[in-house]
Design an enzyme around this catalytic site. Structure first.
Site, mmCIF file in Angstrom:
data_model
loop_
_atom_site.group_PDB
_atom_site.id
_atom_site.type_symbol
_atom_site.label_atom_id
_atom_site.label_comp_id
_atom_site.label_asym_id
_atom_site.label_seq_id
_atom_site.Cartn_x
_atom_site.Cartn_y
_atom_site.Cartn_z
ATOM 1 N N ASN A 14 31.932 -41.589 24.796
ATOM 2 C CA ASN A 14 31.253 -42.386 23.737
ATOM 3 C C ASN A 14 31.108 -43.789 24.299
ATOM 4 O OD1 ASN A 14 32.250 -43.522 20.457
ATOM 5 N ND2 ASN A 14 30.203 -43.102 21.172
ATOM 6 N N CYS A 76 35.033 -48.618 14.896
ATOM 7 C CA CYS A 76 34.713 -47.773 16.052
ATOM 8 C C CYS A 76 35.991 -47.529 16.843
ATOM 9 C CB CYS A 76 33.665 -48.476 16.915
ATOM 10 S SG CYS A 76 33.198 -47.531 18.371
ATOM 11 N N GLY A 77 36.508 -46.304 16.760
ATOM 12 C CA GLY A 77 37.794 -46.036 17.396
ATOM 13 C C GLY A 77 37.725 -46.108 18.914
ATOM 14 N N ASN A 166 34.683 -46.810 7.966
ATOM 15 C CA ASN A 166 33.323 -46.276 8.025
ATOM 16 C C ASN A 166 33.378 -44.859 7.456
ATOM 17 O OD1 ASN A 166 34.711 -45.035 10.095
ATOM 18 N ND2 ASN A 166 33.203 -45.436 11.667
ATOM 19 N N HIS A 168 33.007 -40.850 6.671
ATOM 20 C CA HIS A 168 32.990 -39.592 7.418
ATOM 21 C C HIS A 168 32.952 -38.411 6.456
ATOM 22 C CE1 HIS A 168 33.834 -41.465 11.330
ATOM 23 N NE2 HIS A 168 34.503 -42.351 10.621
ATOM 24 N N ASN A 199 28.825 -40.553 8.772
ATOM 25 C CA ASN A 199 29.077 -39.846 10.037
ATOM 26 C C ASN A 199 29.483 -38.425 9.679
ATOM 27 O OD1 ASN A 199 29.021 -42.200 12.102
ATOM 28 N ND2 ASN A 199 30.397 -42.960 10.500
ATOM 29 N N ARG A 218 26.346 -41.429 12.332
ATOM 30 C CA ARG A 218 25.392 -42.281 11.605
ATOM 31 C C ARG A 218 24.825 -43.295 12.589
ATOM 32 N NH1 ARG A 218 27.638 -46.301 6.936
ATOM 33 N NH2 ARG A 218 28.947 -46.935 8.696
ATOM 34 N N CYS A 226 34.016 -39.478 18.867
ATOM 35 C CA CYS A 226 34.015 -40.489 17.792
ATOM 36 C C CYS A 226 35.476 -40.676 17.379
ATOM 37 C CB CYS A 226 33.168 -39.994 16.623
ATOM 38 S SG CYS A 226 33.084 -41.154 15.254
ATOM 39 N N GLY A 227 36.024 -41.843 17.695
ATOM 40 C CA GLY A 227 37.446 -42.070 17.442
ATOM 41 C C GLY A 227 37.775 -42.110 15.962
ATOM 42 N N THR A 228 36.965 -42.836 15.196
ATOM 43 C CA THR A 228 37.209 -42.879 13.747
ATOM 44 C C THR A 228 36.983 -41.493 13.146
ATOM 45 O OG1 THR A 228 34.928 -43.675 13.476
ATOM 46 C CG2 THR A 228 36.706 -45.323 13.385
ATOM 47 N N GLY A 229 36.036 -40.737 13.733
ATOM 48 C CA GLY A 229 35.781 -39.373 13.269
ATOM 49 C C GLY A 229 36.961 -38.458 13.542
HETATM 50 N N1 LIG Z 1 31.733 -43.845 17.768
HETATM 51 C C1 LIG Z 1 32.550 -44.632 16.881
HETATM 52 C C2 LIG Z 1 32.136 -44.581 15.454
HETATM 53 C C3 LIG Z 1 30.866 -45.294 15.242
HETATM 54 C C4 LIG Z 1 30.596 -45.298 13.787
HETATM 55 C C5 LIG Z 1 29.152 -45.597 13.497
HETATM 56 N N2 LIG Z 1 28.305 -44.497 13.907
HETATM 57 C C6 LIG Z 1 28.981 -45.852 12.014
HETATM 58 O O1 LIG Z 1 29.965 -45.745 11.275
HETATM 59 O O2 LIG Z 1 27.857 -46.169 11.620
HETATM 60 C C7 LIG Z 1 34.026 -44.286 16.989
HETATM 61 O O3 LIG Z 1 34.474 -44.000 18.100
HETATM 62 O O4 LIG Z 1 34.731 -44.359 15.965
#
Ligand SMILES: N[C@H](CCC[C@H](N)C(=O)O)C(=O)O
Length: 286
Positions: A14, A76-77, A166, A168, A199, A218, A226-229
């Site tokens: 990512n 963003c994780g 954010n 999910h 997301n 998103r 996606c870390g937060t994901g």
């Molecule tokens: N890739 C990111 C998340 C991006 C989130 C973004 N897409 C939004 O919330 O709009 C992660 O590693 O957490």
């Protein structure tokens, strides 16, 4: 034409273009269009988006993330791990544990460094937000969204919604290879039930300590990770009784593995790597 110094970094594939605003001045009015320009794989550098590393009175360092389409994400994780690595290795911070401000909250990062080079980063991502109004999602404000029937077209999915600052939307699938990431990701991302978009994660729960994962982000589409994901997915697995609090959960993302733990104090911990790909100068046509 503005010549902008950048560093391209990734967390499990990512990848974002990072600009160090401790050393380069950039006005806010450029942020969104620059994200679109620099992310373009044909006419830009090519990335999942833009991340700004900036001074802040609220923490040791600040992070703002913009998606490939120019929209701003609040957290963003993978980006946080890259920012932590960059800040430590470039002398922005002089300690191995420090705070990073995001648009969602302020988190604490701890880097593991060998001879000045950061090999692993652990971030306390704070508490997930579970109330429908916090996701945000339309409907009865005070309720959580766990295994809620979620009709999409002629399908009825089972939704668990989690915010890590954010939004999910997490869906369980029998086999990750069959996850409808491209078919349903963009549809759900823009679904009117999510007023700020969302997301979209598909997870295959292998065991209480192992999850396979794919994501439609998103504002960026399919990314390698996606870390937060991954955090939201581990929380969703616990909420659905498929995993435990205080357990290390390995999330297998397309780009590699993250270790996620939702502790009994309520905090979500993320541990993983971060890499520098390249640095250079971007010719930005104002
Ligand atoms: N890739 C990111 C998340 C991006 C989130 C973004 N897409 C939004 O919330 O709009 C992660 O590693 O957490």
């Amino acid at each position: 034409m503005m010549e902008i110094p950048f560093t391209k970094m990734h967390g499990l594939g990512n990848n974002y273009i990072y600009i160090n605003l401790f050393e380069f001045n950039l006005e806010e009015r450029h942020f969104s269009r620059l994200a679109q320009a620099v992310s373009d794989v044909h006419t830009g550098v090519g990335s999942d988006g833009l991340i700004l590393i900036h001074p802040t009175d609220e923490a040791d360092v600040g992070m703002r993330i913009f998606n490939r389409d120019g929209s701003e994400g609040k957290n963003c994780g993978n980006g946080l791990r890259c920012v932590a690595k960059f800040a430590y290795e470039n002398g922005i911070v002089k300690k191995d544990t420090f705070k990073i401000e995001t648009r969602a909250n302020t988190v604490e990062a701890k880097v593991r460094a060998d001879a000045g080079a950061v090999s692993e980063i652990t971030v306390n991502m704070g508490q997930p937000l579970l109330k429908r109004s916090s996701i945000p999602m339309v409907g009865e404000e005070a309720t959580n969204v766990v295994a809620e029937p979620f009709p999409v077209g002629d399908l009825e999915l089972s939704l668990t919604a989690v915010s890590m600052g954010n939004p999910h939307a997490v869906f369980s699938v029998d086999a990750i290879k069959d996850a409808p990431v491209y078919q349903l990701g963009p549809v759900i991302e823009q679904d009117e039930r999510f007023p700020e978009g969302v997301n979209v994660e598909f997870i295959e729960i292998i065991s209480p300590t192992e999850i396979n994962f794919r994501v439609w982000e998103r504002g960026s589409g399919v990314t390698q990770a996606c870390g937060t994901g991954a955090c939201a997915s581990a929380v969703a697995a616990v909420l659905n009784g498929k995993a435990e609090r205080d357990q290390d959960i390995t999330v297998h993302l397309e780009g590699g593995d993250l270790n996620i733990k939702w502790d009994t104090n309520g905090d979500v911990w993320m541990t993983g790597g971060a890499e520098v790909i390249a640095s250079g100068t971007f010719n930005y046509r104002i």
